[in-house]
Design an enzyme around this catalytic site. Structure first.
Site, short mmCIF file in Angstrom:
data_model
loop_
_atom_site.label_atom_id
_atom_site.label_comp_id
_atom_site.label_asym_id
_atom_site.label_seq_id
_atom_site.Cartn_x
_atom_site.Cartn_y
_atom_site.Cartn_z
N HIS A 122 6.41 -5.19 12.43
CA HIS A 122 5.68 -3.83 12.50
C HIS A 122 5.15 -3.51 13.79
CE1 HIS A 122 3.17 -0.27 11.05
NE2 HIS A 122 3.94 -0.44 9.95
N ASP A 131 5.53 4.85 4.92
CA ASP A 131 6.94 4.25 5.82
C ASP A 131 6.90 2.83 4.83
OD1 ASP A 131 4.23 3.46 6.72
OD2 ASP A 131 4.76 2.29 8.33
N HIS A 164 1.12 4.00 2.24
CA HIS A 164 1.39 4.90 3.29
C HIS A 164 3.07 4.82 3.31
CE1 HIS A 164 -2.63 3.65 5.55
NE2 HIS A 164 -2.73 4.51 4.68
N HIS A 213 0.96 -1.00 0.16
CA HIS A 213 -0.01 0.03 0.00
C HIS A 213 0.77 1.17 0.04
CE1 HIS A 213 0.91 -0.54 4.16
NE2 HIS A 213 0.49 0.46 4.44
N ASP A 252 0.52 -4.27 6.10
CA ASP A 252 -0.34 -3.74 7.21
C ASP A 252 -1.69 -4.51 7.27
OD1 ASP A 252 1.82 -2.34 8.05
OD2 ASP A 252 0.95 -0.13 7.80
#
Lengths: 320, 320
Positions: free
Chosen positions: B265, B65, B63, B61, B207
């Protein structure tokens, strides 16, 4: 009054095992100015200074190795609920650069001010200023001179005594620029103080070939941090790519009469010792700081600038 | 045939001293697939695997990070005169993401192919495939299952001997799927081979909250790398942010019947030992790899997957 430079990334244009991408953090009494912010800078902070609040970021130019740490640093500040604004300054193109980053940074919970400056622009702060100077790279590029205001001269205690002031608190008030009443009436600071003393100066070039503008901006600076990408044996390549050789950086330092020269952005093809050696033939007080090193710059009467190996590493509990 | 996973960054959403931003590098016989590429990934490679050629990058994805290491990695490949193309695959939004990066990456000397995929899409390679599966995050997000093709069954030497084949080269040819001529005429592989054996499987979620799609995609995988941002005591926060608790990750691993679960994570607020402990209550074969660790995945008959601490670090000369 503390003035120091933490070397967060001394490499470039690609990171190596030992050297991260360009970034230095200049701290003056808790006010922090970062110059350049290469990819990984937030991690370099975690590994040394901690993720401290940076007040202003100056960018020298927009080659990727000097600025790609910005979005991550801003995002992490946001994650940590930063509320204080941050200002990002740089040459023409800074507004566009930050606009181009918007899809990545998204909405942040604090204000990001963006300001474009150019050669000889001066940004004022309480007690010091930052002067931008044009450097000689393949793109619009600026270096920055962090210049403290002149300090008041030193008080002459004999002259003060002659005028009837000898107690500590009164001498302190005079040194701070206030008039006092002595045995013989009012004494004004200018009656007992020597000439103003120059403030300290730290100068950072970013990527650049040798330039007379750097000599001018770095005149008598305490510390000059200068591009030293190549050895003289590769001076043609240095000229083609608008970088400096170690000898050229040293020549600039000598001509400017600085106190200390730090070489950065040294190509990974060289042994760093050889690079420092080449520079020292022209300018003795040369070093090549490693990541997490710190240069402390005391007032001149307290001694010369001092390179502290790993001095930027804050001691603390291990994280896991 | 080598199959391994190098953990380049096990942290997130912000890097810590010990953990970089998300990235794993899956190698199969010299073909390398990276899943996610957080800021600093090229440096993490320098510090472990070396700056090896990655063939494909899958993004879970967008995001920050998980993807901000892409421009620097591509630029450094370019600086090193890479000529081989690279393909970047990810969910809807990947084309826009790469388009948004264009002002930073500029022109590169090699081709970057960009491809958007979605749930249940399968990308084929010689000997294996990658299946995308939808995960449960706050944005369009995919996990990836790297699934080797079935292997031919094991040859039955007694049956082969009965059919008149017993010399090594002929048995090798049969195992490779070729017919041979034995003492009693032609012998075809299917006459002497057992049933096909399943290939190995590595599954990476990015995530995500716990999702039945992950259970399905990770069925009987050798290794599941799963989001484990929180402990159960913070399960409300996990649900709000669409991440998983350690217990939830372990539940997925147990339900899918995987061989090994790697937790990544993990929020920096926790002691990692406590997170692993929570997961092990539900799924015993759980670990929390550190950056530069490696998981080796042998064929099942050679043993179970093995976590090698710092196994991704290539020994070599120091750089300075």
């Amino acid at each position: 009054m503390e003035l120091s430079v933490a070397y967060l990334g001394t490499g470039g244009p690609a990171p190596t095992r030992l050297r991260g991408l360009p970034s230095v953090l200049i701290s003056r009494e808790g006010f922090r100015i970062m110059v350049d912010c290469g990819e990984g800078t937030q991690r370099q902070m975690r590994l040394s200074t901690g993720l401290v609040r940076v007040d202003e970021i100056y960018l020298t130019h927009f080659h990727l190795d000097h600025c790609m740490g910005i979005p991550g640093l801003l995002k992490t500040y946001d994650l940590n609920d930063r509320e204080e604004p941050i200002r990002i300054l740089g040459p023409v193109g800074t507004v566009q650069f930050m606009e181009d980053l918007r899809p990545f940074t998204g909405r942040l919970g604090f204000h990001v001010e963006v300001e474009e400056i150019s050669d000889r622009d001066v940004v004022g702060y309480p007690g010091f200023e930052v002067e931008a100077f044009e450097t000689a790279h393949r793109t619009t590029s600026l270096g920055y001179a962090i210049l403290e205001d002149d300090r008041p001269g030193k008080i002459d205690p004999d002259e003060a005594a002659r005028l009837g002031v000898s107690d500590g608190p009164s001498l302190g008030a005079l040194q701070d620029g206030r008039s006092v009443t002595g045995d013989q009436g009012e004494v004004r600071p200018e009656q007992v103080m020597g000439e103003d003393r120059p403030g300290r100066a730290v100068v950072v070039t970013g990527d650049t070939g040798p330039s007379p503008r750097t000599v001018e901006a770095a005149a008598e600076a305490d510390l000059l941090i200068h591009d030293s990408s190549f050895l003289s044996e590769d001076s043609e390549r240095a000229a083609e790519t608008a970088h400096s050789t170690a000898a050229q950086a040293a020549g600039i330092a000598a001509e400017a009469g600085v106190k200390m020269l730090s070489l950065v952005h040294i190509s990974a093809r060289y042994h760093v010792g050889a690079v420092v050696e080449e520079a020292r033939e022209t300018f003795a007080d040369t070093n090549a700081p490693r990541d997490y090193d710190l240069v402390r710059i005391p007032f001149p009467e307290k001694g010369p600038p001092e390179l502290v190996r790993e001095g930027a590493i804050r001691s603390g509990e291990p994280e896991e």
